[in-house]
Design an enzyme around this catalytic site. Structure first.
Site, PDB file in Angstrom:
ATOM      1  CE1 TYR A  14       2.981  -0.616  -7.934  1.00 15.12           C
ATOM      2  CE2 TYR A  14       3.185  -0.862 -10.498  1.00 15.12           C
ATOM      3  CZ  TYR A  14       3.693  -0.454  -9.308  1.00 15.12           C
ATOM      4  OH  TYR A  14       4.816   0.585  -9.295  1.00 15.12           O
TER       5      TYR A  14
ATOM      6  CE  LYS B 246       2.163   2.990  -8.065  1.00 19.94           C
ATOM      7  NZ  LYS B 246       2.361   3.916  -7.041  1.00 19.94           N
TER       8      LYS B 246
END
Length: 309
Positions: free
Chosen positions: A166, A170
């Protein structure tokens, strides 16, 4: 101070069947926008799929007097994304704003993470944002106007245990913004990142219960509406949560320059570490070329910035 309005504008919000995206879509519609409510309808980890969530948001918008259509495209599928954009063009003839909000989580410590867990998260957050941005890019160029809002995260900016997939995705979104800002500037396409902190199904087991009570997703939406407006900046990371708003930037220290080739050693880097990390004269580089120009100028100028010890 005049109100920020979106009358006549067409806005796509991905992942807007629930949570943050739902709030964004509803508030855009309240301010006059025609909204494509996109949601694949999957679970938090991306499995499954249903159009019910998106259709429910569309009904809510229409019941309040707004205009909206539902779309169930999976942002990782380029063909489906292209069809979603075409649906908006067929319905309303333009696209002014894209909010890349769709996301999934498959948290696991890095040593235990599977390839599928890595691939799935990167595909939705990073590749999905690229797919949607590319699908609207030339439309916005031809219009001479466009706003794209990426959704980054403090996990990508600062890191977070168990979120290597993640966080990497990001951080990649942040990098994508930087380049699209450069490429879109002459056509008034402005790109910004929102880093939200909110109580959603994505964060319900990541953030302590007491903190979740003050992290209503609706307090992130004002930052999104600002980042997508006519007078928005570009290439900005805007953090939002619990009524607080701030900006994060990557800064580069002035650093050191070793005039003598014999000094260009790891030992000299260690010896000058304090000066190298001194941020008192830090700069924000606007392109990669800015950094290259800085280093070449120092080398050609022949002036050392290393303090004598």
């Amino acid at each position: 101070m005049s109100d920020i309005r979106y009358d006549g504008q067409v806005i796509i919000v991905t992942g807007s069947g629930n949570g943050l995206g739902r709030n964004h879509a509803i508030e855009f519609a309240k301010r006059g926008a025609k909204v494509v409510v996109n949601d694949f309808g999957g679970a938090r980890d991306g499995t499954g799929g249903s159009s019910e969530a998106a259709e429910a948001v569309v009904k809510e918008i229409k019941d309040a007097g707004g205009e909206a259509i539902a779309n169930g495209a999976n942002v990782t599928d380029r063909a489906q994304v292209t069809a979603m954009v075409q649906q908006a063009m067929d319905e309303w003839g333009r696209i002014d704003v894209l909010v890349n909000n769709a996301g999934i989580l498959r948290d696991r410590s890095f040593g235990k993470m599977t390839g599928d867990e890595w691939d799935a998260v990167v595909a939705v957050h990073l590749t999905g944002s690229a797919n949607c941005s590319l699908a609207v890019w030339n439309i916005m160029k031809e219009q001479g106007y466009g706003r794209i809002v990426m959704t980054t995260s403090t996990s990508g900016i600062y890191g977070n245990f168990g979120q290597a997939n993640y966080g990497a995705a990001k951080a990649g979104v942040w990098g994508l913004m930087n380049t699209l800002h450069i490429e879109g500037a002459k056509n008034d396409i402005r790109i910004n990142c929102i880093s939200p902190t909110a109580a959603t199904r994505m964060t319900e087991d990541v953030i302590p219960e007491e903190a979740l009570k003050v992290l209503d997703p609706k307090w992130v939406t004002p930052a999104v509406l600002f980042a997508a407006c006519k007078d928005a900046p570009s290439r900005t990371i805007l953090l939002a949560g619990a009524g607080g708003y701030s900006v994060a930037r990557l800064m580069e220290s002035e650093g050191v320059f070793f005039e003598n080739e014999a000094d260009r050693t790891p030992e000299q880097i260690l010896a000058n570490w304090e000066q190298l990390t001194d941020m008192s004269d830090a700069q924000q580089m606007m392109t990669g070329s800015d950094h290259v120009s800085k280093m070449v100028a120092k080398a050609l100028g022949g002036a050392t910035s290393v303090r004598q010890r």
